[in-house]
Design a protein around this motif. Sequence first.
Motif, PDB file in Angstrom:
ATOM      1  N   SER A 277       0.845  -1.196   0.000  1.00  0.00           N
ATOM      2  CA  SER A 277       0.000   0.000   0.000  1.00  0.00           C
ATOM      3  C   SER A 277       0.879   1.243   0.000  1.00  0.00           C
ATOM      4  CB  SER A 277      -0.897   0.032   1.238  1.00  0.00           C
ATOM      5  OG  SER A 277      -1.873  -0.983   1.168  1.00  0.00           O
ATOM      6  N   ARG A 278       0.345   2.316  -0.573  1.00  0.00           N
ATOM      7  CA  ARG A 278       1.027   3.606  -0.560  1.00  0.00           C
ATOM      8  C   ARG A 278       0.264   4.535   0.370  1.00  0.00           C
ATOM      9  NH1 ARG A 278       4.579   5.502  -3.961  1.00  0.00           N
ATOM     10  NH2 ARG A 278       3.971   3.994  -5.563  1.00  0.00           N
ATOM     11  N   ILE A 279       0.982   5.125   1.300  1.00  0.00           N
ATOM     12  CA  ILE A 279       0.427   6.121   2.200  1.00  0.00           C
ATOM     13  C   ILE A 279       1.030   7.459   1.801  1.00  0.00           C
ATOM     14  CG2 ILE A 279       0.261   6.916   4.591  1.00  0.00           C
ATOM     15  CD1 ILE A 279       0.674   3.972   5.448  1.00  0.00           C
ATOM     16  N   THR A 280       0.178   8.421   1.488  1.00  0.00           N
ATOM     17  CA  THR A 280       0.643   9.769   1.193  1.00  0.00           C
ATOM     18  C   THR A 280       0.155  10.646   2.325  1.00  0.00           C
ATOM     19  OG1 THR A 280       0.385   9.317  -1.176  1.00  0.00           O
ATOM     20  CG2 THR A 280       0.685  11.623  -0.514  1.00  0.00           C
ATOM     21  N   MET A 281       1.095  11.330   2.982  1.00  0.00           N
ATOM     22  CA  MET A 281       0.715  12.173   4.116  1.00  0.00           C
ATOM     23  C   MET A 281       1.402  13.525   4.034  1.00  0.00           C
ATOM     24  SD  MET A 281       2.747  10.366   7.264  1.00  0.00           S
ATOM     25  CE  MET A 281       2.382   8.688   6.860  1.00  0.00           C
ATOM     26  N   VAL A 282       0.701  14.521   4.545  1.00  0.00           N
ATOM     27  CA  VAL A 282       1.250  15.871   4.640  1.00  0.00           C
ATOM     28  C   VAL A 282       1.436  16.170   6.122  1.00  0.00           C
ATOM     29  CG1 VAL A 282       0.864  18.319   4.157  1.00  0.00           C
ATOM     30  CG2 VAL A 282       0.098  16.583   2.507  1.00  0.00           C
ATOM     31  N   VAL A 283       2.671  16.514   6.482  1.00  0.00           N
ATOM     32  CA  VAL A 283       3.006  16.832   7.867  1.00  0.00           C
ATOM     33  C   VAL A 283       3.793  18.139   7.911  1.00  0.00           C
ATOM     34  CG1 VAL A 283       3.005  14.433   8.652  1.00  0.00           C
ATOM     35  CG2 VAL A 283       5.100  15.425   7.789  1.00  0.00           C
ATOM     36  N   THR A 284       3.723  18.817   9.047  1.00  0.00           N
ATOM     37  CA  THR A 284       4.440  20.073   9.215  1.00  0.00           C
ATOM     38  C   THR A 284       5.699  19.845  10.033  1.00  0.00           C
ATOM     39  OG1 THR A 284       2.354  21.265   9.170  1.00  0.00           O
ATOM     40  CG2 THR A 284       4.238  22.445  10.032  1.00  0.00           C
ATOM     41  N   GLY A 285       6.794  20.458   9.592  1.00  0.00           N
ATOM     42  CA  GLY A 285       8.047  20.373  10.338  1.00  0.00           C
ATOM     43  C   GLY A 285       9.201  20.845   9.484  1.00  0.00           C
ATOM     44  N   ASP A 286      10.324  21.145  10.136  1.00  0.00           N
ATOM     45  CA  ASP A 286      11.507  21.543   9.368  1.00  0.00           C
ATOM     46  C   ASP A 286      12.211  20.288   8.847  1.00  0.00           C
ATOM     47  OD1 ASP A 286      12.983  20.520  11.524  1.00  0.00           O
ATOM     48  OD2 ASP A 286      13.300  22.493  12.407  1.00  0.00           O
ATOM     49  N   ASP A 287      13.262  20.499   8.058  1.00  0.00           N
ATOM     50  CA  ASP A 287      13.963  19.369   7.430  1.00  0.00           C
ATOM     51  C   ASP A 287      14.518  18.394   8.461  1.00  0.00           C
ATOM     52  OD1 ASP A 287      13.396  20.361   4.921  1.00  0.00           O
ATOM     53  OD2 ASP A 287      15.336  21.356   4.667  1.00  0.00           O
ATOM     54  N   ARG A 288      15.016  18.906   9.578  1.00  0.00           N
ATOM     55  CA  ARG A 288      15.588  18.048  10.606  1.00  0.00           C
ATOM     56  C   ARG A 288      14.518  17.135  11.222  1.00  0.00           C
ATOM     57  NH1 ARG A 288      15.800  17.898  15.754  1.00  0.00           N
ATOM     58  NH2 ARG A 288      14.775  19.893  16.101  1.00  0.00           N
ATOM     59  N   VAL A 289      13.352  17.707  11.490  1.00  0.00           N
ATOM     60  CA  VAL A 289      12.244  16.945  12.075  1.00  0.00           C
ATOM     61  C   VAL A 289      11.779  15.864  11.100  1.00  0.00           C
ATOM     62  CG1 VAL A 289       9.819  17.122  12.760  1.00  0.00           C
ATOM     63  CG2 VAL A 289      11.483  18.783  13.612  1.00  0.00           C
ATOM     64  N   ILE A 290      11.645  16.215   9.837  1.00  0.00           N
ATOM     65  CA  ILE A 290      11.197  15.242   8.827  1.00  0.00           C
ATOM     66  C   ILE A 290      12.223  14.125   8.678  1.00  0.00           C
ATOM     67  CG2 ILE A 290      10.565  14.934   6.395  1.00  0.00           C
ATOM     68  CD1 ILE A 290       8.503  16.506   8.177  1.00  0.00           C
TER      69      ILE A 290
END
Length: 172
Positions: free
Chosen positions: A44-57
Amino acid sequence: MKHTLSVLVEDEAGVLTRIAGLFARRGFNIESLAVGPAEQLGISRITMVVTGDDRVIEQLTKQLYKLIHVLKVQDITETPCVERELMLLKVNANSTTRSEVVELAQIFRARVVDVAEDSLIIEVVGDPGKMVAIVQVLNKFGIREISRTGKIALTRESGVNTEYLKSLEAKI
């Protein structure tokens, strides 16, 4: 900054719960989530949008890889890709305003999928910006209900960045 993550997982019970739990334990909100079968059976493919800076991601990505059924994680935020959402809008539309609502829907290449005496249900497919724009235009009629899917996305094999091309057109 908002990041779009594309995650390939084994299609097993509880995988989505473990991923959501990972985000919840770290205090991160998932702004958009779409899950469905991928190109390979059992994946399965999960596409999600999350907020955070590059380090957090980067940290979240490492944590996702530690989950047993996660196969691949990609941050496709800066990658040229095709993004789409589906939205259903129930809009007030009586006999005097119905034709104007239908005309506006057609401008956005939306479809009327249900007609009632005093309302219409409109189906809109497109990029997230299109969703915001049609809501703004139809707001004056009164929007009764909205239902939206999460964003889905696939990276462009061509590598063509249409957002960049749009910005060039705007300058001309």
